[in-house]
Design a protein around this motif. Structure first.
Motif, PDB file in Angstrom:
ATOM      1  N   ALA A 178       0.914  -1.256   0.048  1.00  0.00           N
ATOM      2  CA  ALA A 178       0.066  -0.055  -0.062  1.00  0.00           C
ATOM      3  C   ALA A 178       0.869   1.403  -0.064  1.00  0.00           C
ATOM      4  O   ALA A 178       0.662   2.266  -0.663  1.00  0.00           O
ATOM      5  CB  ALA A 178      -0.873  -0.071   1.279  1.00  0.00           C
ATOM      6  N   GLU A 179       2.121   1.224   0.774  1.00  0.00           N
ATOM      7  CA  GLU A 179       2.801   2.277   0.980  1.00  0.00           C
ATOM      8  C   GLU A 179       3.720   2.542  -0.491  1.00  0.00           C
ATOM      9  O   GLU A 179       3.697   3.791  -0.953  1.00  0.00           O
ATOM     10  CB  GLU A 179       3.894   2.386   1.902  1.00  0.00           C
ATOM     11  N   ILE A 184       3.998   6.368  -5.172  1.00  0.00           N
ATOM     12  CA  ILE A 184       4.219   6.524  -6.445  1.00  0.00           C
ATOM     13  C   ILE A 184       3.045   7.174  -7.327  1.00  0.00           C
ATOM     14  O   ILE A 184       3.365   8.163  -8.075  1.00  0.00           O
ATOM     15  CB  ILE A 184       4.442   4.917  -7.181  1.00  0.00           C
ATOM     16  N   VAL A 185       1.859   6.777  -6.922  1.00  0.00           N
ATOM     17  CA  VAL A 185       0.564   7.383  -7.518  1.00  0.00           C
ATOM     18  C   VAL A 185       0.686   8.935  -6.953  1.00  0.00           C
ATOM     19  O   VAL A 185       0.526   9.630  -7.965  1.00  0.00           O
ATOM     20  CB  VAL A 185      -0.525   6.669  -7.029  1.00  0.00           C
ATOM     21  N   LEU A 186       0.817   9.172  -5.955  1.00  0.00           N
ATOM     22  CA  LEU A 186       1.089  10.517  -5.378  1.00  0.00           C
ATOM     23  C   LEU A 186       1.948  11.420  -6.040  1.00  0.00           C
ATOM     24  O   LEU A 186       1.739  12.513  -6.562  1.00  0.00           O
ATOM     25  CB  LEU A 186       1.270  10.550  -3.737  1.00  0.00           C
ATOM     26  N   ALA A 187       3.198  10.860  -6.187  1.00  0.00           N
ATOM     27  CA  ALA A 187       4.260  11.535  -6.833  1.00  0.00           C
ATOM     28  C   ALA A 187       4.006  11.851  -8.242  1.00  0.00           C
ATOM     29  O   ALA A 187       4.004  12.971  -8.905  1.00  0.00           O
ATOM     30  CB  ALA A 187       5.575  10.713  -6.823  1.00  0.00           C
ATOM     31  N   LEU A 307      -2.804   7.387   4.532  1.00  0.00           N
ATOM     32  CA  LEU A 307      -2.017   6.491   4.213  1.00  0.00           C
ATOM     33  C   LEU A 307      -0.750   6.425   5.280  1.00  0.00           C
ATOM     34  O   LEU A 307      -0.194   5.317   5.600  1.00  0.00           O
ATOM     35  CB  LEU A 307      -1.402   6.915   2.635  1.00  0.00           C
ATOM     36  N   ALA A 308      -0.415   7.659   5.462  1.00  0.00           N
ATOM     37  CA  ALA A 308       0.884   8.001   6.310  1.00  0.00           C
ATOM     38  C   ALA A 308       0.599   7.308   7.771  1.00  0.00           C
ATOM     39  O   ALA A 308       1.513   6.697   8.507  1.00  0.00           O
ATOM     40  CB  ALA A 308       1.144   9.275   6.651  1.00  0.00           C
ATOM     41  N   LEU A 309      -0.701   7.377   8.443  1.00  0.00           N
ATOM     42  CA  LEU A 309      -0.984   6.745   9.585  1.00  0.00           C
ATOM     43  C   LEU A 309      -0.806   5.180   9.500  1.00  0.00           C
ATOM     44  O   LEU A 309      -0.525   4.493  10.533  1.00  0.00           O
ATOM     45  CB  LEU A 309      -2.573   7.132  10.108  1.00  0.00           C
TER      46      LEU A 309
END
Length: 491
Positions: A178-179, A184-187, A307-309
């Protein structure tokens, strides 16, 4: 007999040759071992927590510390990989240095590493608590609330780790995938819609150096990358649960570091180029949240917080798994208070449940103090880097005694000594940079809190070691210093 069963039987015999019987259950393949190492490093956790510090300290140019720290840490990872291939025993740094140098040296390496790991769980979980509070619409500055949230996180992590290593591996595998996908999608999304500057903007210092040199500022900003790129050694802590660890563990150490560098570097580059207004970003309460909201909207920003959590939770789970194996390893050697308890295995779950539960309870106790958070972060980082340095020094000592590093299945060949020496020099540099006082306006004990904490932890350990462990070992060894294991023959 299947290939896997044969491999496990060979691993059991291999462990016996190193002086230990198989008690932990071998359930981990390369992917699971890699996932635990990757989750411990957790670029998402570190970058989400520290991007603002790097940006406000050194401007956008701080991101160039990322490849520098990666190269230095890769030298450490390669050195660790070679040692791990020789000594695939639970407890990693403690066991590695015991075989490289001797019992006394290993005890202090393991001691500082143990304290640092316990502090790391507290640092990781407590760092995520305010974001959970905000998502729930609660007061993120209420310390009691944050402790409760942290306690809930720790309890869940403890249950996962205590139940079975398979469940720990499953959580880490899912969290890792997931991370990676989300980062990658966020970037890509930011590169597609949020590029506001040319590439040259990544060299912008934003006036952080004032009228002086940028080098001291950059070294301070480098702490961002230094605080993120560690934890890859966790693959070695679970070596006794890995199938074919002499080959798998070194690959997991190095490959998790490589992937973290690529994913994290891609994200950092995207975040910096997506800054709409540098002045506004540096003044924002959470610069990264500001960047995401301005470019992708509040919904996406909140999704990234979630996601970060998840990454923070999985990271804490991996750290706890690591520290419990270190406690188990210490206990098995009868080298720490409560040894019999920490070495006890659950027949039902095949995990050191007592060690896992203790790490959870200790974490909660650490975060109860409203003024302890800064000290927790300081000791977790400097302690881990001191433990890393002890491996580089230990390998150099072993080489000087005739240790042949090329006898393991995974080794650096003729480059071993050079890599080992460079990892030592890098470790010294990092320790100096971490301990260098940068707060002249603070009281002296705050300004020098990092080295003072490290010295305090080592002195506390020395009191116990020289009053209990050393006299016992000296008596067992015939009134002589416990012998070095550095020249042991490897399989």
């Amino acid at each position: 007999m299947s290939k896997e069963v044969h491999s496990i039987d060979k691993d059991v015999a291999d462990l016996a040759s190193l002086g230990y019987k198989q008690e932990l259950k071998r359930n981990l393949n390369f992917f699971s071992n890699f996932a635990i190492s990757f989750s411990f490093i957790s670029a998402t956790t570190g970058i989400f927590s520290l991007f603002g510090f790097g940006l406000t300290t050194g401007g956008p140019a701080f991101i160039w510390s990322w490849p520098i720290v990666f190269v230095g840490q890769l030298l450490v990872g390669l050195t660790m990989g070679e040692v791990a291939s020789h000594y695939p025993v639970a407890g990693s740094i403690y066991q590695w240095t015991k075989h490289l140098v001797g019992n006394t040296y290993a005890w202090f390496s393991g001691w500082i590493y143990l304290i640092a790991l316990l502090a790391t769980i507290a640092s990781v979980d407590f760092g995520g608590a305010p974001y959970i509070a905000e998502l729930m619409g609660l007061d993120a500055k209420n310390h009691t609330l944050l402790v409760i949230i942290t306690a809930v996180m720790v309890i869940l992590q403890t249950l996962i780790n205590a139940f079975s290593v398979k469940l720990t591996a499953l959580v880490n595998n899912i969290g890792m995938i997931a991370e990676i996908v989300a980062m990658i999608v966020l970037a890509i999304a930011l590169f597609a819609v949020g590029v506001h500057h040319p590439f040259s903007f990544t060299f912008e210092t934003a006036g952080t150096a004032g009228t002086g040199s940028y080098l001291p500022v950059f070294l301070a900003a480098m702490l961002t990358s230094t605080w993120v790129l560690f934890g890859f050694d966790s693959a070695g802590s679970l070596a006794e649960e890995v199938i074919n660890p002499r080959r798998v563990v070194p690959k997991a150490i190095t490959s998790s570091l490589f992937l973290t560098f690529i994913i994290g570097g891609l994200a950092l580059w995207a975040f910096v180029l997506a800054i709409p207004n540098l002045d506004e970003a540096t003044k924002a309460a959470v610069p990264l949240t500001y960047i995401l909201e301005k470019n992708l909207g509040t919904g996406v920003s909140n999704a990234f917080v979630v996601l970060a959590l998840i990454a923070i939770f999985v990271c804490g789970t991996a750290v706890q798994a690591t520290v419990s194996r270190l406690l188990f390893s210490f206990g098995r050697d009868n080298n720490i208070p409560g040894s019999k308890l920490w070495a006890k295995m659950s027949k039902k779950h095949d995990t050191p449940v007592a060690a896992i539960v203790f790490s959870g309870l200790f974490t909660i106790l650490l975060v109860l103090s409203a003024s302890a958070e800064t000290y927790i972060v300081n000791i977790c980082v400097v302690g881990i880097y001191l433990a890393y340095l002890s491996v580089s020094i230990g390998a150099l000592i072993a080489r000087s005694r005739g240790w042949n590093s090329t006898t393991s299945p995974w080794n650096l060949g003729k480059w071993g000594l050079i890599v080992n020496l460079l990892s030592f020099l890098w470790g010294v540099f990092v320790i100096v940079n971490l301990c260098w006082p940068r707060s002249p306006d603070q009281p002296w004990y705050m300004n020098y809190s990092v080295p003072l904490l490290a010295i305090g932890v080592m002195l506390l350990g020395a009191v116990y070691y020289y009053s209990s462990v050393y006299p016992r070992d000296k008596a067992l060894q015939g009134n002589s210093e416990p012998a070095s294991f550095g020249l042991e023959k490897d399989l």
